[in-house]
Write a protein that holds these residues in place. Structure first.
Motif, PDB file in Angstrom:
ATOM      1  N   ALA A  69      97.925   0.152  -5.115  1.00 28.75           N
ATOM      2  CA  ALA A  69      96.597  -0.226  -4.174  1.00 28.75           C
ATOM      3  C   ALA A  69      97.064   0.456  -2.773  1.00 28.75           C
ATOM      4  O   ALA A  69      97.881  -0.424  -2.287  1.00 28.75           O
ATOM      5  CB  ALA A  69      96.315  -1.816  -4.218  1.00 28.75           C
ATOM      6  N   TYR A 116      89.146   1.216  -4.401  1.00 25.78           N
ATOM      7  CA  TYR A 116      88.420   0.552  -3.637  1.00 25.78           C
ATOM      8  C   TYR A 116      88.077   0.954  -2.236  1.00 25.78           C
ATOM      9  O   TYR A 116      88.914   1.964  -1.700  1.00 25.78           O
ATOM     10  CB  TYR A 116      89.321  -0.942  -3.569  1.00 25.78           C
ATOM     11  N   GLY A 139      88.154  -4.887  -3.181  1.00 21.43           N
ATOM     12  CA  GLY A 139      89.669  -4.475  -4.009  1.00 21.43           C
ATOM     13  C   GLY A 139      90.015  -5.556  -4.842  1.00 21.43           C
ATOM     14  O   GLY A 139      90.583  -5.722  -5.781  1.00 21.43           O
ATOM     15  N   VAL A 170      95.020  -7.148  -0.814  1.00 23.12           N
ATOM     16  CA  VAL A 170      94.342  -7.223  -2.162  1.00 23.12           C
ATOM     17  C   VAL A 170      95.050  -7.816  -3.284  1.00 23.12           C
ATOM     18  O   VAL A 170      94.435  -8.780  -3.784  1.00 23.12           O
ATOM     19  CB  VAL A 170      93.706  -5.708  -2.439  1.00 23.12           C
TER      20      VAL A 170
END
Length: 419
Positions: A69, A116, A139, A170
């Motif tokens: 992420a 995301y 996310g 996230v």
């Protein structure tokens, strides 16, 4: 690309001119950050929502998955699947190296980006279209969905979650959801978590900073102090107990510099002091090609060779610990196969614990084959002039047998040690 873009304050009303002023300030900061940090590097921004760069759908094919992420304003394209020169790329590399040292081949690893928005302002453009909290929420929900997908695989691949900045927040918020932390099937799927520059860091969590699971670095990359009054710029969120463990037994690992206010902010979020200083602290930490918030990487365009070496060493140290935890967690989900061994004696007691003072669970009346899960050192047993303190756990009998009654050496090769 490499900085955390400006963040819209939470729980603060945006009305009329004030809203437009904040949007302008944030947009200018975003553009400034992008210009200072990309230099001549190719841009790697995907429009979100909209067509994403090519990435195969999630599948159950490989036993290991690194799910990455990225931070605010960072995105991917076909030529730069893990960001261009980012923190995530640095840590993906060292995680793959650590997995290799643990005997995992490259063919058994999938690296995936968590798609995301990674945005900061509710305006069109590279840092839009969502405000920060909407982006973070999307996310979080996407990651919960991904974890549940992999947990539904019959092959049960092991996930290593990697997050930087907004991406770290996230991950923290996703694992805090009851559907993850409170669901053993889903929580067991996560082998380890590595978060860097987490905007939701909680320095006051007992038992993690003390053993280096939450690694706090001085600007020279030496070990620093985690001041319990400091923490994430936007949120202070504890790691759920199922992942935190205690004094080294957990699956959560975190890195933050003392001079990085994104993860080590002085003021508590949503206080008057925070409203007065958060934007300036963010700018000091995250704007500039060698700002503290981006110095976890080893591939910055203007980064000194010395800093690259130090950042690499820290990343490798964290990756080794994370992979060790992930391998142990994988063994929980995929226990090593039981080993057949031969009991040579008659009327052998199988006990509740690895000691003759423990209760007898059952008796093996005659020589036979048993299946051993693991072995450990316990009480010494003497029989026929031989003494041995090794005991083996028999899952079918749900008890322990002294190795003295098993054919072969005192400590049996190929049988793992019980932990």
């Amino acid at each position: 690309m490499m900085t955390e873009a400006a963040i819209k304050p939470r729980n603060r009303r945006d009305e009329g001119g004030r809203r437009r002023l904040w949007a302008l300030v944030l947009s200018l900061l975003s553009v400034s950050a992008l210009a200072m940090n990309l230099g001549t590097a190719p841009t790697a921004h995907a429009q979100y929502p909209g067509p994403n760069p090519p990435q195969a759908p999630a599948d159950c094919a490989k036993p290991w998955v690194i799910l990455s992420a990225y931070g605010t304003g960072e995105s991917t394209d076909d030529g730069h699947p893990n960001g261009t020169v980012g923190v995530n790329s640095t840590y993906i590399t060292v995680l793959k190296n650590s997995l290799s040292k643990a005997g995992v081949t490259a063919d058994d690893i999938t690296v995936r980006n968590l798609y995301y928005p990674a945005s900061a302002v509710d305006l069109p453009g590279a840092y839009g279209p969502d405000d920060y909290w909407t982006s973070m929420g999307k996310g979080r929900d996407k990651l919960v969905e991904e974890i549940a997908f992999y947990a539904s695989c019959s092959t049960r691949p092991t996930l290593i979650l990697l997050g930087y900045s907004q991406g770290a927040q996230v991950i923290k918020n996703a694992i805090a959801q009851e559907s993850i932390k409170g669901n053993t099937t889903n929580s067991d799927e996560v082998g380890a978590i590595v978060n860097i520059g987490d905007a939701s860091r909680y320095n006051g969590q007992i038992g993690m900073a003390q053993d280096g699971q939450m690694l706090t670095l001085n600007p020279d990359y030496s070990d620093g102090e985690a001041d319990v009054t400091r923490g994430g710029l936007l949120q202070r969120l504890a790691v759920p107990a199922v992942f935190a463990g205690f004094l080294g037994d957990g699956r959560y690992f975190d890195v933050c510099r003392t001079d990085d206010a994104v993860c080590n902010e002085q003021a508590t979020p949503d206080t008057d002091e925070w409203r007065d200083r958060w934007l300036g602290d963010f700018a000091d930490s995250a704007i500039g090609s060698n700002a503290p918030h981006v110095m976890y990487r080893n591939n910055g365009l203007d980064q000194s060779p010395e800093d690259k070496v130090k950042a690499s060493a820290v990343a490798a140290q964290v990756a080794d610990r994370a992979v060790s935890a992930a391998v142990a967690q994988r063994n929980v989900v995929h226990p090593p196969p039981d080993t057949p061994e031969h009991v040579w004696a008659t009327n052998v007691n199988v006990r509740a614990e690895a000691t003759t003072e423990s209760g007898i669970v059952t008796v093996i009346p005659a020589p036979t084959t048993v299946y051993v899960r693991c072995q450990k050192h316990g009480q010494s047993v003497t029989y026929g002039g031989i003494t041995n303190d090794a005991w083996s756990y028999l899952p079918q009998q749900q008890g322990w047998i002294s190795n003295i009654f098993l054919s072969g050496p005192a400590w049996m090769p190929g049988v793992p040690e019980c932990h």
